[in-house]
Structures are given as C-alpha cells and as structure tokens.
Design an enzyme around this catalytic site. Structure first.
Site, PDB file in Angstrom:
ATOM      1  N   VAL A 187       0.860  -1.183   0.000  1.00  0.00           N
ATOM      2  CA  VAL A 187       0.000   0.000   0.000  1.00  0.00           C
ATOM      3  C   VAL A 187       0.892   1.227   0.000  1.00  0.00           C
ATOM      4  O   VAL A 187       2.004   1.199   0.526  1.00  0.00           O
ATOM      5  CB  VAL A 187      -0.966   0.032   1.206  1.00  0.00           C
ATOM      6  CG1 VAL A 187      -2.018  -1.055   1.083  1.00  0.00           C
ATOM      7  CG2 VAL A 187      -0.211  -0.102   2.521  1.00  0.00           C
ATOM      8  N   SER A 188       0.399   2.316  -0.586  1.00  0.00           N
ATOM      9  CA  SER A 188       1.233   3.505  -0.791  1.00  0.00           C
ATOM     10  C   SER A 188       1.330   4.387   0.430  1.00  0.00           C
ATOM     11  O   SER A 188       2.304   5.136   0.574  1.00  0.00           O
ATOM     12  CB  SER A 188       0.689   4.327  -1.970  1.00  0.00           C
ATOM     13  OG  SER A 188       0.676   3.554  -3.148  1.00  0.00           O
ATOM     14  N   THR A 189       0.351   4.347   1.325  1.00  0.00           N
ATOM     15  CA  THR A 189       0.370   5.209   2.504  1.00  0.00           C
ATOM     16  C   THR A 189       0.124   4.388   3.760  1.00  0.00           C
ATOM     17  O   THR A 189      -0.446   3.298   3.717  1.00  0.00           O
ATOM     18  CB  THR A 189      -0.711   6.303   2.408  1.00  0.00           C
ATOM     19  OG1 THR A 189      -2.013   5.692   2.479  1.00  0.00           O
ATOM     20  CG2 THR A 189      -0.594   7.078   1.095  1.00  0.00           C
TER      21      THR A 189
END
Length: 207
Positions: free
Chosen positions: A25-27
């Site tokens: 996941v990016s964040t």
C-alpha cells in the site's frame, strides 16, 4: 512442475515449489491486510507473505519486495493480487519479471501465472503493465487539474501539517534528545518516518 496452458497465461498445477506472496500500500493510512487475506485465499502461507506499508509503487527498491524476490527459488511462484501492487511502470515490471524468471520462478497475478516464454503471455503482461502505467499518468493529470481548479477558485490550501503545532514542537524536542529513532517517533505520533524527517529538518516544519 506441471503446466496447463490457458488462452494467455500458463497456469501451474501441482507444483512442488512454494508460493511467496507480496502486497503493498502507498500510505500508512491504507489497510494492507485485505491483500494479506487475498493472498492466503490464493494459497500462500501467512509466513510466506511480505508486505510493504507506506511505500510507493514507483520506488524500485522496496524492503518487502526485496525480501520476497530473495526468497524465490527454482519452481516457486511470486503471487500478487493485482499487477499494480508489484509496480507502476512497465520498465520496472519487466525488470522484476526478468529477475523472477532468472531464478526459475514464475509470477502469478490473481489466478493467472505469467510465463515469459509464452509469446501470448508475454504480450498480455506488457499490455497489463502499460495499463497500470497509464492509470498512474491519468491520476497525476487529474490531480494537477484538481489543484489548478482549486487555485483558480481560491480554495487550494496546499499540504496541511499532520501534527498540531504543539505536537510538532514536542516531536522536535524528543528528537533533539537523541533517545528516539525516526521510526519510534513515527509510531509514537502516528506518522510515517519521512514526515518525522520533514518536521525535524525543514525550516518551517509546521507550516
């Protein structure tokens, strides 16, 4: 390893190799556990799952991905739920696929296994990679258009601080003692360590 041909991919059957799962996941705010559950449903043992949290797909070097690739052996599969979890550019995806193929392993996206030796499979993989890259470009364009529209309407406020001024000051004081790592401060204040660096090194970190 037994292989069964489908229209565009080679599906592995009754393989003696292991399934190594990867998710990203990016964040930090996003939940990676849904990918863990999906990988388990695809037959990956929980201890064989490697997850990157808060890491952009545009970054080629990712700790969990590096561990997953290093664990691969001849006959194994690297399993991802979607291709964009593995990478967001066609060049990176092809480099990763070459690395997987180099150890005699395979890449499974959902329930379809990518076989670089199969022309149709190779073509489909590149098409999917270009689609993932195109989606990234479109998202960037939509973001730029949204920012430009908000600026024109006087509604754009820019990036807002994640911590209150009081908490930001507390973070800097704790950091100045030298008794906490960036990761520890990040966990304490609920922010990513890169945000910790911004608060401790920027000229006006709270602005």
């Amino acid at each position: 390893m037994q292989r069964r041909k489908s229209e565009h991919f080679t599906v592995l059957c009754d393989t003696d190799g292991m399934k190594i799962g990867y998710g990203r996941v990016s964040t930090d705010e996003q939940n990676v556990e849904t990918q863990r559950d999906a990988l388990i449903a695809l037959g990956v043992e929980p201890r064989r799952i490697h997850l990157d949290r808060g890491v952009s797909g545009r970054r080629r070097r990712r700790p969990a991905l590096d561990r997953a690739l290093a664990e691969l052996r001849d006959g194994d599969e690297l399993v991802v739920t979607k291709l964009d979890r593995l990478g967001r550019s066609l060049r990176d995806l092809l480099d990763i696929a070459d690395q997987i193929q180099g150890v005699g392993a395979s890449l499974t996206v959902g329930k379809a296994t990518y076989d670089p030796a199969d022309p149709a499979g190779a073509m489909m993989f590149q098409v999917l990679g270009m689609a993932a890259e195109f989606e990234v470009s479109m998202n960037r364009e939509r973001t730029r258009e949204g920012v430009a529209r908000a600026k024109a309407e006087g509604k754009y406020r820019g990036r807002q601080p994640k911590l209150s001024p009081a908490d930001a000051d507390r973070l800097r004081k704790m950091h100045a003692t030298g008794g906490y790592t960036a990761a520890e401060l990040g966990r304490f204040f609920g922010i990513h360590r890169t945000s910790v660096y911004r608060y401790t090194t920027a000229a006006n970190p709270g602005q």
